[in-house]
Scaffold this motif. Structure first.
Motif, PDB file in Angstrom:
ATOM      1  N   ASP A  41       0.806  -1.219   0.000  1.00 16.44           N
ATOM      2  CA  ASP A  41       0.000   0.000   0.000  1.00 16.44           C
ATOM      3  C   ASP A  41       0.841   1.273   0.000  1.00 16.44           C
ATOM      4  O   ASP A  41       0.405   2.304  -0.506  1.00 16.44           O
ATOM      5  CB  ASP A  41      -0.927   0.019   1.227  1.00 16.44           C
ATOM      6  CG  ASP A  41      -1.886  -1.150   1.218  1.00 16.44           C
ATOM      7  OD1 ASP A  41      -2.750  -1.183   0.332  1.00 16.44           O
ATOM      8  OD2 ASP A  41      -1.739  -2.029   2.087  1.00 16.44           O
ATOM      9  N   ASP A  70      -6.716   2.158   5.988  1.00 16.53           N
ATOM     10  CA  ASP A  70      -7.352   1.082   6.754  1.00 16.53           C
ATOM     11  C   ASP A  70      -6.487  -0.171   6.772  1.00 16.53           C
ATOM     12  O   ASP A  70      -6.353  -0.841   7.811  1.00 16.53           O
ATOM     13  CB  ASP A  70      -8.725   0.763   6.164  1.00 16.53           C
ATOM     14  CG  ASP A  70      -9.730   1.885   6.396  1.00 16.53           C
ATOM     15  OD1 ASP A  70      -9.507   2.693   7.321  1.00 16.53           O
ATOM     16  OD2 ASP A  70     -10.733   1.946   5.662  1.00 16.53           O
ATOM     17  N   ARG A  71      -5.872  -0.506   5.655  1.00 11.49           N
ATOM     18  CA  ARG A  71      -5.045  -1.708   5.584  1.00 11.49           C
ATOM     19  C   ARG A  71      -3.784  -1.555   6.442  1.00 11.49           C
ATOM     20  O   ARG A  71      -3.424  -2.460   7.207  1.00 11.49           O
ATOM     21  CB  ARG A  71      -4.652  -1.982   4.135  1.00 11.49           C
ATOM     22  CG  ARG A  71      -5.810  -2.451   3.253  1.00 11.49           C
ATOM     23  CD  ARG A  71      -5.336  -2.550   1.820  1.00 11.49           C
ATOM     24  NE  ARG A  71      -6.385  -3.051   0.929  1.00 11.49           N
ATOM     25  CZ  ARG A  71      -6.316  -3.062  -0.393  1.00 11.49           C
ATOM     26  NH1 ARG A  71      -5.225  -2.570  -0.990  1.00 11.49           N
ATOM     27  NH2 ARG A  71      -7.309  -3.537  -1.117  1.00 11.49           N
ATOM     28  N   ARG A  75      -2.741  -3.599   9.962  1.00  4.05           N
ATOM     29  CA  ARG A  75      -1.500  -4.350  10.136  1.00  4.05           C
ATOM     30  C   ARG A  75      -0.693  -3.799  11.322  1.00  4.05           C
ATOM     31  O   ARG A  75      -0.058  -4.560  12.060  1.00  4.05           O
ATOM     32  CB  ARG A  75      -0.674  -4.302   8.851  1.00  4.05           C
ATOM     33  CG  ARG A  75      -1.272  -5.117   7.705  1.00  4.05           C
ATOM     34  CD  ARG A  75      -0.258  -5.353   6.596  1.00  4.05           C
ATOM     35  NE  ARG A  75       0.085  -4.134   5.884  1.00  4.05           N
ATOM     36  CZ  ARG A  75      -0.529  -3.698   4.792  1.00  4.05           C
ATOM     37  NH1 ARG A  75      -1.547  -4.391   4.283  1.00  4.05           N
ATOM     38  NH2 ARG A  75      -0.147  -2.595   4.189  1.00  4.05           N
TER      39      ARG A  75
END
Length: 399
Positions: A41, A70-71, A75
């Protein structure tokens, strides 16, 4: 200015860091963040420190900013728990940067007791200036009249204007609940200028704002509620004044102070204005006009006023900063001739200068078209209310 804000403005490269200033994050943790947390990302090209508290990751963002945030945040939470917070911002070169800070590095609200005492003190001072603006003259001891009749005559305007302030704050609270953010206790700001007994309230965020759309929504709903209530009260007051129902008098020249009120005055009491006659001043007219003025002042796009937050939500931090500079310059020039403008400049500089606290993800444009339209209309409201009516309300007479 909070420590968080100072760190945002003064990043230092990791290799420039002094050995006497231990990093909050060990090198191996930073390396793991770079290789595991960001992944596809956000391609990291450079790492810098936020003094001793956090890390800046510079690089290239892939895909939609909100999805990427969001990703990466998921994580980060899975890898390091809830002890660190991710911010996705824009640097001075308008390039995306990811910032990871310890949770306690973000701006902290005032302790509840201190906030309550401060709010009560500001509220009491505002009550005094509201009563003074409505004729009780508490700020002029040599003319002070505390007779029951004087107090009763000052109460209607005071109560009406306070209801308009409450409508403004209710708008912020409704919007904040809709977006799931928490607001602090409002600090009402007293004013002793003319019939304006208060400039509104300073309302801070207790929780971190997730994105620009949330900031825009919460900032816009306050003046939207307040201006709508003030406008409705102004219209009713003008209708009653046109019918001669009022306990005071207003000179026709007063309508020249505002473009919007001047136009409405021509529609409701145009014949009296043309004849140069005084107009009955109904308490609803005075309160509605003062409410519109207070909301219009708060919609000027400077500092952390509602207008400054709206501009930030609409156009981002960098573009809103440019608008802020232009607006402050124009206010400063106007302040040479107008006491209210000068006082407002000083108010912004000392109490509302900013900067606006970072949202966790500042790169995405607001998606709500109604909120975008509302924000632009509210910025225009300041011009409609604060610009003077062009030309003369009362026609010149001659021989």
């Amino acid at each position: 200015m909070s420590p968080f804000k100072r760190r945002l403005s003064c990043p230092r490269a990791a290799d420039e860091k002094s050995d006497s200033e231990p990093s909050e994050l060990p090198r191996e943790v930073i390396q793991r963040l770079r290789n595991v947390i960001f992944g596809f990302d956000f391609f990291v090209s450079k790492v810098e420190n936020y003094q001793a508290n956090g890390v800046i990751f510079k690089g290239n963002l892939r895909g939609d900013p909100s999805v990427a945030y969001d990703r990466i945040a998921a994580r980060l939470k899975g890898e390091m728990g809830k002890e660190y917070v991710l911010y996705l911002l824009e640097d001075q070169e308008e390039q995306p940067v990811a910032v990871i800070l310890p949770k306690d590095a973000a701006e902290q609200p005032l302790p509840a007791t201190q906030e309550a005492l401060l709010s009560a003190a500001f509220g009491l001072a505002t009550l005094v200036t509201l009563l003074n603006a409505n004729g009780l003259l508490l700020l002029q001891p040599d003319q002070l009249d505390l007779s029951p009749g004087s107090i009763l005559s000052a109460l209607p305007g005071t109560v009406l204007f306070f209801l308009l302030l409450a409508a403004h704050e209710a708008g912020h609270r409704v919007a904040a609940r809709q977006k799931g953010v928490e607001l602090g206790t409002p600090l009402f700001v007293p004013a002793g200028l003319g019939f304006l007994g208060s400039f509104g309230a300073i309302t801070s965020f207790r929780s971190t704002v997730p994105d620009r759309e949330t900031l825009l929504h919460v900032a816009a709903y306050g003046p939207a509620f307040g201006a709508a209530a003030s406008f409705g009260m102004l219209l009713v007051g003008l209708g009653l004044s046109a019918a001669g129902i009022g306990d005071g008098e207003m000179q026709p020249a007063a309508f020249q102070d505002s473009l919007l009120v001047g136009v409405l005055g021509q529609l409701f009491v145009g014949s009296k204005l043309a004849a140069g006659a005084t107009v009955s001043l109904n308490p609803l007219l005075a309160a509605g006009w003062a409410g519109l003025l207070a909301n219009a002042l708060n919609c000027i796009p400077v500092g952390v006023l509602d207008g400054g937050r709206i501009a930030h939500g609409l156009w981002g931090r960098r573009n809103a900063g440019r608008v802020n500079i232009i607006s402050l310059f124009l206010l400063g020039v106007t302040g040479i001739f107008d006491t209210l403008a000068l006082f407002w400049v000083l108010f912004v500089i000392f109490l509302q200068r900013g900067p606006i606290s970072p949202q966790r993800e500042e790169l995405s444009q607001p998606e709500s078209q109604p909120d975008r339209v509302l924000g632009i209309c509210l910025l225009g409201l300041s011009l409609l209310v604060l610009l003077p009516y062009p030309g003369a309300i009362v026609p010149e007479t001659g021989f």
